[in-house]
Design an enzyme around this catalytic site. Structure first.
Site, PDB file in Angstrom:
ATOM      1  N   ALA A 590      14.521  -4.245 -10.098  1.00  0.00           N
ATOM      2  CA  ALA A 590      13.083  -4.495  -9.918  1.00  0.00           C
ATOM      3  C   ALA A 590      12.775  -4.543  -8.423  1.00  0.00           C
ATOM      4  O   ALA A 590      12.535  -5.617  -7.851  1.00  0.00           O
ATOM      5  CB  ALA A 590      12.671  -5.798 -10.600  1.00  0.00           C
ATOM      6  N   PRO A 591      12.788  -3.400  -7.739  1.00  0.00           N
ATOM      7  CA  PRO A 591      12.518  -3.389  -6.291  1.00  0.00           C
ATOM      8  C   PRO A 591      11.077  -3.759  -5.975  1.00  0.00           C
ATOM      9  O   PRO A 591      10.169  -3.499  -6.769  1.00  0.00           O
ATOM     10  CB  PRO A 591      12.812  -1.935  -5.897  1.00  0.00           C
ATOM     11  CG  PRO A 591      12.593  -1.149  -7.143  1.00  0.00           C
ATOM     12  CD  PRO A 591      13.041  -2.050  -8.269  1.00  0.00           C
ATOM     13  N   HIS A 592      10.864  -4.341  -4.800  1.00  0.00           N
ATOM     14  CA  HIS A 592       9.537  -4.783  -4.379  1.00  0.00           C
ATOM     15  C   HIS A 592       9.567  -4.988  -2.866  1.00  0.00           C
ATOM     16  O   HIS A 592      10.615  -4.867  -2.236  1.00  0.00           O
ATOM     17  CB  HIS A 592       9.149  -6.090  -5.071  1.00  0.00           C
ATOM     18  CG  HIS A 592      10.172  -7.160  -4.892  1.00  0.00           C
ATOM     19  ND1 HIS A 592      11.238  -7.317  -5.752  1.00  0.00           N
ATOM     20  CD2 HIS A 592      10.342  -8.089  -3.927  1.00  0.00           C
ATOM     21  CE1 HIS A 592      12.003  -8.302  -5.339  1.00  0.00           C
ATOM     22  NE2 HIS A 592      11.484  -8.798  -4.221  1.00  0.00           N
ATOM     23  N   ALA A 593       8.426  -5.317  -2.288  1.00  0.00           N
ATOM     24  CA  ALA A 593       8.336  -5.643  -0.866  1.00  0.00           C
ATOM     25  C   ALA A 593       7.311  -6.757  -0.698  1.00  0.00           C
ATOM     26  O   ALA A 593       6.671  -7.179  -1.668  1.00  0.00           O
ATOM     27  CB  ALA A 593       7.944  -4.406  -0.048  1.00  0.00           C
TER      28      ALA A 593
END
Length: 679
Positions: A590-593
């Protein structure tokens, strides 16, 4: 030991005895939990050769032996605590981490911090992301670089100002004795600036120079001056001085009546600690001294800063009485100072601001009202006026809100007591207890029983029962049937049940708690299905690496207007800097920034891969599903993350997800499965 155990220990040292019921009511924890904390505390005391704390039949706590020298022995015991033996609360941990980063000379990695403060790497990364906003609000920047780690970029003056406020707002010498020696959190916070071996020397030098210059600081101002000198000594030792930040008005510092005192103190400290202290430090310390209040001073000049100093003293006295910590909440402190300044201005002008809720406040918070009135006396004496009760009631609202916040934090940190019921042998019990360790953030196993023993437990209904044995419906209030091997599904059911119980117990405690829970329920509407849309789902995609997969998920967010283009690269950079923690479950990432990197609105994208890719997560690689997240509020995606893991942990649900052939079908299936499995 933790904050609560530390407070109980301090109260015993001060009063000699305590009532079990009073502790339970004061800290909003059951008597059973108090007894458990005392047992754990006794184990630590006995290891150090110190007397235990006993609880007699009438529920009175006291030291079994109170011999001469016990106070000093307990002080040594407390000061021997470190990050391995003391359990930091979330707020304590973030405050310590802020001080640690402020005092670093070079980059430090999340892995190093994790080892240093004995906390998981994922927790550290989450804290660091939160702290980035805090640093920005205070004219500082927490910079991260690939393969290097983290460092704070700021002027030396801003760094020292941040360090001073962390000490000033979180140390309570009145309640815990000199230099926070009976306060483990205070001790650990001060250790970051190497106070041991310096604190007593600085106090001694400052007292002697006060006497020599016939210039005596108030207790509060004396404490703050000691903190400033501690910070100065540590920073100068590291080669970090104010020489490059010399201000134009410092040129007149030598003409100030406080300059001889400043120069004398710093000259002696330079000799005591073998430091080369530049002239700019003495000039700056003059301005520090001018911002203090004095019982007696060599000058009759009334500094215009005396009102802010007295306001600071009033606030300090009040929070000390109620044992409140600001932690990182400088904004609340500044807001309170500004309000008190306005109150002083109104009183000087003969104005009174009426509070329409004064009656309710006086009735609802009588102890807080009386304490605020009492602590306002030094300010009243200086102004020569009595603070109107309406003005007092406004201040009470601030401090009552802090007490409510503190109560809420305690409720959120409270663990759900649970009894493990097992019909199997000791080996099975030990296996189950080992597996339940992964739930120790929400669960506390208080007892292990067989099914026939359960009937003798009168208080079983106020605990969660985790049982491998079936019971008739309705016989036990909060019971979960589980497999003796505790499958992953059992673990998620227990966590869900414990979380709901904790929220129910928190509800109705206070008006503030109720508002918080409403916000949480509102935030939970952001389920995975609600955050997804068919145009942000791509099935059976090709990707040669995790970077390609992450960028594919990021492009879906960008093309739907949920993020800016920069957000895509920020998602990749986040993984390069912080590692593969985004791989949250077997086969799922679950990639995010961060929000400021280009998140426009909250949304999710989903990419399924033809061939799995490796992120470098030994436990959960390889990854077949990449869920890109655009985050505005970390709390608001908790439900989506929980549901995501929940669904993929169910073989039936996972099979149904994998069987879908179009984005529209997959979206509908996810929404239907969330209703079935996640309620």
């Amino acid at each position: 030991m933790d904050k609560r155990s530390n407070q109980i220990l301090n109260q015993l040292l001060a009063g000699g005895r305590l009532q079990l019921a009073e502790i339970s009511e004061k800290y909003q924890i059951s008597e059973r939990i108090v007894r458990k904390k005392i047992r754990e505390l006794n184990d630590e005391l006995n290891e150090s050769g110190l007397p235990s704390v006993s609880i007699n039949g009438e529920g009175i706590l006291r030291f079994e032996v109170r011999e001469e020298g016990l106070l000093e022995q307990i002080q040594t015991f407390i000061m021997n605590n470190d990050f391995y033996t003391y359990h930091l609360s979330k707020n304590e941990r973030k405050t310590i981490l802020a001080m640690l980063l402020l005092n670093q000379e070079k980059y430090v990695t999340a892995a190093w911090i994790s080892e240093y403060i004995s906390t998981s790497r994922n927790t550290v990364i989450s804290d660091l992301n939160d702290l980035k906003d805090w640093f920005l609000k205070h004219n500082m920047k927490l910079v991260s670089q690939v393969q290097k780690g983290y460092i704070v970029e700021a002027s030396e003056g801003d760094i020292r100002s941040g360090m001073l406020k962390l000490l000033e707002l979180n140390l309570d010498e009145e309640k815990y004795g000199a230099m926070g020696a009976f306060h483990v959190f205070g001790h650990l916070l001060l250790k970051e600036i190497q106070y041991q071996g310096r604190y007593e020397t600085i106090q001694k030098v400052l007292r002697e120079e006060e006497l020599r210059h016939d210039c005596f600081l108030s207790d509060f101002s004396f404490s703050v001056a000691v903190y400033e000198l501690l910070i100065l000594a540590e920073r100068v030792k590291k080669g970090k001085t104010l020489e490059q930040e010399r201000q134009p008005d410092w040129e007149n510092a030598s003409l100030s009546s406080k300059y001889p005192l400043s120069r004398a103190v710093l000259d002696r400290l330079a000799e005591e600690f073998s430091l080369d202290i530049p002239a700019a430090e003495a000039e700056n310390f003059v301005f520090c001294l001018r911002r203090k209040s004095y019982l007696k001073s060599g000058t009759n000049n009334v500094d215009q800063l005396v009102i802010p100093v007295l306001i600071g003293e009033v606030i300090y006295r009040i929070i000390s009485r109620f044992r409140i910590n600001f932690y990182l909440d400088f904004a609340l402190y500044d807001l309170l100072v500004d309000h008190m300044k306005s109150s002083v201005y109104r009183m000087s002008s003969g104005e009174v601001l009426e509070n329409p809720f004064r009656g309710e406040i006086e009735k609802g918070y009588p102890e807080v009202f009386c304490t605020v009135e009492e602590c306002l006396k030094p300010l009243e004496d200086y102004l020569g006026v009595k603070v109107p009760r309406d003005e007092v009631s406004f201040l009470v609202m601030y401090f009552a809100s802090m007490l409510e916040r503190d109560k809420l934090e305690r409720m959120r940190e409270r663990k759900v007591p649970a009894v493990l019921v097992c019909a199997m042998g000791r080996g099975t019990v030990q296996l189950m207890l080992a597996k339940l360790k992964q739930l120790e953030d929400v669960l506390e196993i208080t007892d292990v029983r067989s099914s026939h023993e359960l009937k003798d437990m009168g208080n079983i209904n106020d605990q969660l029962v985790i049982s491998t044995v079936a019971f008739p419906d309705g016989e036990i209030k909060n019971i979960l049937m589980v497999s003796p091997l505790l499958e992953q599904e059992d673990i998620y059911r227990i966590r869900r049940k414990a979380t709901k119980l904790r929220e129910n117990w928190s509800g109705g405690q206070t008006a503030e708690t109720g508002k918080f829970l409403k916000k949480q329920k509102k935030a939970e509407r952001n389920s995975l299905g609600a955050m997804l849309s068919a145009d942000r789902i791509a099935l059976k995609q090709e990707a040669q690496s995790w970077e390609e997969g992450v960028r594919a998920a990021g492009r879906l967010l960008y093309e739907s207007g949920a993020v800016t283009y920069e957000y895509i690269e920020a998602m990749v950079e986040n993984i390069k800097v912080n590692g593969s923690y985004v791989v949250i479950y077997s086969g799922i990432a679950a990639p995010h920034a961060e929000q400021e990197k280009g998140a426009v609105r909250e949304a999710a994208s989903l990419v399924s891969l033809k061939k799995p890719v490796v992120f470098g997560n030994s436990e959960n690689d390889p990854v077949s599903y990449i869920i890109g997240l655009s985050i505005l509020n970390s709390n608001s995606i908790n439900c989506a993350i929980y549901n995501l893991v929940r669904l993929f942990s169910q073989e039936e649900a996972k099979s149904r997800i994998e069987a879908q052939q179009s984005p529209e079908e997959l979206l509908e299936t996810i929404r239907r499965l969330e209703n079935e499995y996640c309620g």
